[in-house]
Design a protein around this motif. Structure first.
Motif, PDB file in Angstrom:
ATOM      1  N   UNK A 138       1.424  -1.242  -0.040  1.00 25.08           N
ATOM      2  CA  UNK A 138       2.621  -1.306   1.201  1.00 25.08           C
ATOM      3  C   UNK A 138       2.118  -0.575   2.304  1.00 25.08           C
ATOM      4  N   UNK A 139       0.769   0.509   2.575  1.00 29.63           N
ATOM      5  CA  UNK A 139       0.339   0.913   3.765  1.00 29.63           C
ATOM      6  C   UNK A 139      -0.580  -0.316   4.528  1.00 29.63           C
ATOM      7  N   UNK A 140      -1.807  -0.581   3.468  1.00 33.06           N
ATOM      8  CA  UNK A 140      -3.118  -1.282   4.192  1.00 33.06           C
ATOM      9  C   UNK A 140      -2.252  -2.649   5.014  1.00 33.06           C
ATOM     10  N   UNK A 141      -1.641  -3.141   4.612  1.00 29.56           N
ATOM     11  CA  UNK A 141      -1.145  -4.276   5.302  1.00 29.56           C
ATOM     12  C   UNK A 141      -0.502  -3.943   6.955  1.00 29.56           C
ATOM     13  N   UNK A 142      -0.328  -2.812   7.511  1.00 31.16           N
ATOM     14  CA  UNK A 142      -0.328  -2.385   8.551  1.00 31.16           C
ATOM     15  C   UNK A 142      -1.624  -1.360   9.348  1.00 31.16           C
ATOM     16  N   UNK A 143      -2.813  -1.005   8.807  1.00 26.34           N
ATOM     17  CA  UNK A 143      -3.213  -0.013   9.050  1.00 26.34           C
ATOM     18  C   UNK A 143      -3.898  -0.803  10.320  1.00 26.34           C
TER      19      UNK A 143
END
Length: 439
Positions: free
Chosen positions: A370-375
């Motif tokens: 969930x955090x990595x898809x907007x990094x």
């Protein structure tokens, strides 16, 4: 992120744990505080919330090309109560995002969202989240609007499980202390800092501060006190849903401060503004995000709010993807979207991308993506369809950087996004954008 040799959710993968079947969870008695500040016993859920094994599977179609579905997640929204104006915009943003996701599909499967009403209160929000997690078995919950509701849900239902919680609208600085509780809208501490600077730049050195007595109001008021360098001549809380706020406005008037700061909700502020006008009180108004709305203008005397400045989270209004979203929103609903609609839209797309890049449809797996898809390290993508094209058959969450219609997201270690703010000024009884601030 996942290992290269680990099976992922692609068209050739057998998925377990769709989140449709219920999950056996351990219940405990937890005490939480609702938006009115009352202590309410709740039946908190434990366990995985879709993170454990279930008796159902999502399998490939006979042709082996597409997944059956749908993937089911939950949303706790303010469909009724004092925050229902935000909830309605949330629902509309959610529906547009669902349409965009399901037009492309998540590797052949559609996304389904079960919406439950928090009634803008913590106790009802907890009950709604318990239903979603315990009965519906969802591994991902979008919610909630009110900060006190979001915190109550996290502490009573989500904490200690693998379920992902992503709030669409909560801005209280207190949420920063709970890294497991993600949010799409920027922290209200940036609003308080901006308000302090704007009031000072306008030449005032004394303010009267009225704030709603819940996590949202307490958090923003505390940050404002820390940032404000002048006098606070009036500093008092008030409860939601009172029939009159005459004591609040008379106290602000008697303080002698020429600048009045409101950290409250639309219905409460509307009553205060009406009573101040009827009593002939004069001051320059300032407000945090939740005092602005068309209902406020419609229910206050023409010209009574002119000159008021409000700091509110902003969508990425200069981005093409936001402009396309706004055009679609206006075409569908006959009015322009607010930033809150954009935040709800991005919650849905972020959830869908988390599912598309996870090893399996469980809370534990979604926590990993969930955090990595907007990094910012990934390739910038501005729509769900564009993201799925970049991912292809075997891309990973680290391959994409979803730039939402609300702007860059990039959750930090506390679960807060980057975010932007805009300054609204009431001119001729209409809201006019008069500035922007990077969060």
């Amino acid at each position: 992120m996942t290992s290269d040799d680990t099976p992922r959710l692609n068209r050739r993968t057998l998925l377990k744990g769709t989140g449709v079947a219920g999950v056996a969870l351990t219940a405990g008695c937890v005490s939480t505080t609702d938006d009115e500040g009352t202590s309410t016993p709740t039946d908190g859920g434990g366990g995985g919330g879709g993170g454990g094994d279930t008796d159902t599977e999502t399998e490939m179609d006979d042709g082996g090309d597409e997944m059956s579905g749908p993937y089911t997640i939950g949303m706790v929204n303010s469909l009724t109560g004092s925050l229902s104006a935000f909830g309605q915009r949330n629902e509309r943003g959610k529906e547009l995002a669902l349409a965009a996701v399901n037009e492309t599909t998540i590797n052949g499967a559609e996304l389904e969202i079960i919406s439950e009403d928090s009634e803008s209160q913590a106790q009802s929000g907890v009950s709604a989240a318990q239903k979603l997690v315990n009965q519906d078995g969802v591994p991902f919950v979008i919610g909630a609007v009110g900060s006190g509701v979001s915190l109550a849900i996290y502490e009573s239902v989500i904490q200690g499980t693998d379920v992902v919680q992503l709030s669409q609208n909560s801005t209280s600085p207190d949420l920063t202390n709970f890294p497991g509780l993600l949010r799409m809208s920027p922290t209200g501490s940036t609003q308080s800092t901006a308000l302090s600077n704007i009031i000072s730049e306008d030449g005032f050195d004394s303010v009267a501060l009225a704030w709603v007595n819940n996590d949202y109001g307490q958090g923003l008021a505390e940050t404002f006190r820390d940032q404000w360098g002048g006098e606070i001549a009036y500093d008092q809380p008030h409860d939601q849903g009172q029939s009159s706020y005459s004591s609040t406005v008379s106290g602000m008037a008697n303080s002698g401060a020429d600048a009045w700061v409101f950290i409250t909700y639309q219905p409460e502020f509307t009553s205060m503004a009406q009573e101040a006008f009827s009593n002939g009180y004069e001051a320059t108004y300032y407000g945090a995000d939740s005092v602005a709305g068309p209902d406020v203008l419609a229910n206050t005397p023409e010209g009574s709010l002119d000159g008021m400045k409000i700091v509110t989270p902003s969508a990425a209004i200069d981005q093409e993807n936001y402009q396309n979203f706004a055009s679609e929103f206006e075409s569908e609903y006959g009015e322009a979207p607010t930033s809150w609609s954009a935040f709800a839209y991005d919650c849905v797309v972020t959830a869908a991308l988390s599912i598309a890049t996870a090893d399996e449809f469980t809370g534990a797996a979604l926590q990993e993506t969930v955090r990595d898809v907007t990094r910012p390290d990934g390739e910038e993508v501005f729509t769900f369809a564009e993201a799925m094209e970049v991912l292809g058959e075997d891309g990973s969450a680290a391959d994409i950087n979803y730039e939402g219609v609300s702007g860059p997201i990039d959750f930090d270690e506390n679960g807060d996004p980057v975010g932007f703010l805009q300054i609204l000024t009431v001119e001729d009884h209409e809201y006019t954008q008069t500035g922007t601030i990077e969060g």
